[in-house]
Design an enzyme around this catalytic site. Structure first.
Site, mmCIF file in Angstrom:
data_model
loop_
_atom_site.group_PDB
_atom_site.id
_atom_site.type_symbol
_atom_site.label_atom_id
_atom_site.label_comp_id
_atom_site.label_asym_id
_atom_site.label_seq_id
_atom_site.Cartn_x
_atom_site.Cartn_y
_atom_site.Cartn_z
ATOM 1 N N THR A 58 0.826 -1.209 0.000
ATOM 2 C CA THR A 58 0.000 0.000 0.000
ATOM 3 C C THR A 58 0.855 1.252 0.000
ATOM 4 O O THR A 58 0.614 2.194 -0.762
ATOM 5 C CB THR A 58 -0.954 -0.002 1.209
ATOM 6 N N ASN A 144 -5.883 -8.993 -7.910
ATOM 7 C CA ASN A 144 -5.928 -9.700 -6.638
ATOM 8 C C ASN A 144 -7.215 -10.482 -6.421
ATOM 9 O O ASN A 144 -7.241 -11.427 -5.628
ATOM 10 C CB ASN A 144 -5.749 -8.705 -5.492
ATOM 11 N N GLN A 172 0.481 -9.142 -6.343
ATOM 12 C CA GLN A 172 -0.010 -10.501 -6.568
ATOM 13 C C GLN A 172 0.919 -11.306 -7.478
ATOM 14 O O GLN A 172 1.023 -12.521 -7.346
ATOM 15 C CB GLN A 172 -1.409 -10.457 -7.179
ATOM 16 N N CYS A 323 -8.802 -6.053 2.148
ATOM 17 C CA CYS A 323 -8.657 -4.662 2.549
ATOM 18 C C CYS A 323 -10.003 -3.955 2.636
ATOM 19 O O CYS A 323 -10.117 -2.886 3.215
ATOM 20 C CB CYS A 323 -7.759 -3.928 1.556
#
Length: 408
Positions: A58, A144, A172, A323
């Site tokens: 992130t 993802n 990923q 998330c």
């Protein structure tokens, strides 16, 4: 964490020393950091100077997208446009939206087809419409949720003609399929340790040596003055060990997982014909779909209900990105692919990893038809009520799970 990563983490966690210090402990810590940087660079097809350590994927995405935008816009105020795929992880998507809201950026969301692939013709049209106004392009290497692998080489080829930088969220892809930063033509690329068996809280941004990137945070000037902050020696050592282990036999392991993935896809299609596979089919391969990704939508039920019932039966799955877990809204990825909100609400992802075997597939298939029937009986009345109803008609179990999944 994997065995090598855990061993490296525990070994260096007990040692002191700031890698930026000049005393003996600091120099020893710096040596560990640089050796690990070299392992990660090798795993990603980059020069070691191109690896900038962060706290995870992130932060790496934020640093890349904001840093590229500020640098490009600062050099030419006309560069306001960001071309961004419509299925990006929220680490990218929300960063772009923040730049639009606070920094005057303009975003063009690139459409995808029914398999989640970016439309290259639209991308080329959006670039050539006014290339001088494009600040950057961002397209994730692999999705993802649905596992679709994007044609990154084609994206960078289109951008290179006009000198436009390209960022890719490769969280990923890294350690799952072959990733070559140098050969890809990318300017920046985000990766994360915990997706490859390393610790949570460590990641990296690959930054080309000639790339101009405005820092997001300031301080001691570590990491080429791109990302200031004291480096986590133990976490980085563990990351390096995980990267080395994950790529030591990458083609062999990817092929093994792809075969297991295909077996699970076929088993679900036979047992529940109405279930619909999301993303491309890639029999025996991993050039179009991640080898460990299986994603279906199950009609007539809430994905949350099915997840809850599977969890009670000992199988850990996901309805999308962890998330955004707990947020009652359909996947933006599935909506971008053309699914309706009702269809998207029945999503379920099963992830396979290095510990997954045929017995895990069999364990899932032993409980999936019954749990799906129960979730379908609970219906689509709403996320909270469906989960509560599903709980009352479920039976508990102790079946081994197939899910090996982290943040994304």
């Amino acid at each position: 964490m994997t065995g090598p990563a855990l061993a490296a983490f525990t070994e260096h966690l007990s040692r002191s020393g700031n890698p930026s210090s000049l005393h003996g402990s600091g120099r020893r810590a710096r040596m560990v950091v640089e050796e690990s940087r070299e392992k990660i660079a090798s795993a990603g097809g980059a020069h070691l100077s191109e690896v900038i350590f962060t706290s995870g994927g992130t932060e790496a995405d934020n640093l890349a997208v904001k840093g590229l935008y500020w640098a490009r816009h600062g050099a030419n105020s006309r560069r306001k446009r960001i071309l961004c795929s419509s299925i990006e992880h929220h680490a990218v998507q929300d960063t772009v939206e923040w730049l639009v809201a606070h920094e005057g950026a303009e975003v063009t969301w690139l459409p995808v087809d029914s398999e989640g692939l970016v439309d290259l013709e639209v991308l080329e049209r959006d670039i050539t419409a006014d290339p001088e106004t494009v600040a950057l392009i961002t397209v994730m290497w692999a999705n993802n949720e649905i596992g679709t692998v994007q044609p990154i080489d084609d994206v960078t080829r289109l951008a290179r003609r006009h000198g436009i930088p390209v960022h890719s969220d490769a969280v990923q892809a890294f350690g799952s399929i072959p990733v070559d930063f140098a050969g890809s033509g990318l300017n920046t690329m985000a990766v994360s340790a915990h997706k490859i068996g390393g610790p949570v809280g460590v990641g990296a941004l690959f930054v080309g040596r000639s790339v101009s990137l405005t820092p997001v945070q300031h301080g001691g000037g570590q990491e080429r003055d791109i990302r200031s902050g004291t480096l986590d020696t133990a976490g980085i050592a563990s990351f390096g060990a995980a990267a080395e282990a994950a790529t030591s036999d990458l083609p062999g392991e990817a092929g093994r997982l792809a075969a297991l993935r295909d077996e699970l896809i076929g088993a679900i299609q036979r047992a529940i014909p109405e279930a619909s596979l999301s993303g491309p089919e890639d029999p025996g391969g991993y050039s179009r779909r991640l080898p460990g990704n299986v994603h279906f939508t199950f009609p007539g039920c809430e994905g949350d209900s099915l997840l809850f019932l599977l969890d009670m039966a000992g199988v850990e799955s996901s309805t999308g990105s962890a998330c955004t877990a707990g947020v009652p809204r359909p996947s933006h990825v599935l909506l971008a692919m053309g699914l309706t909100e009702t269809q998207a609400r029945g999503a379920q992802r099963f992830s396979l990893g290095h510990t997954s075997t045929v017995s895990d597939v069999e364990a899932l298939m032993a409980v999936l038809p019954e749990t799906y029937a129960s979730a379908r009986k609970a219906g689509m009345a709403g996320h909270t009520s469906s989960i509560q109803t599903a709980a009352t008609i479920s039976r508990s179990g102790n079946t081994p799970g197939t899910q090996r999944q982290g943040e994304r």
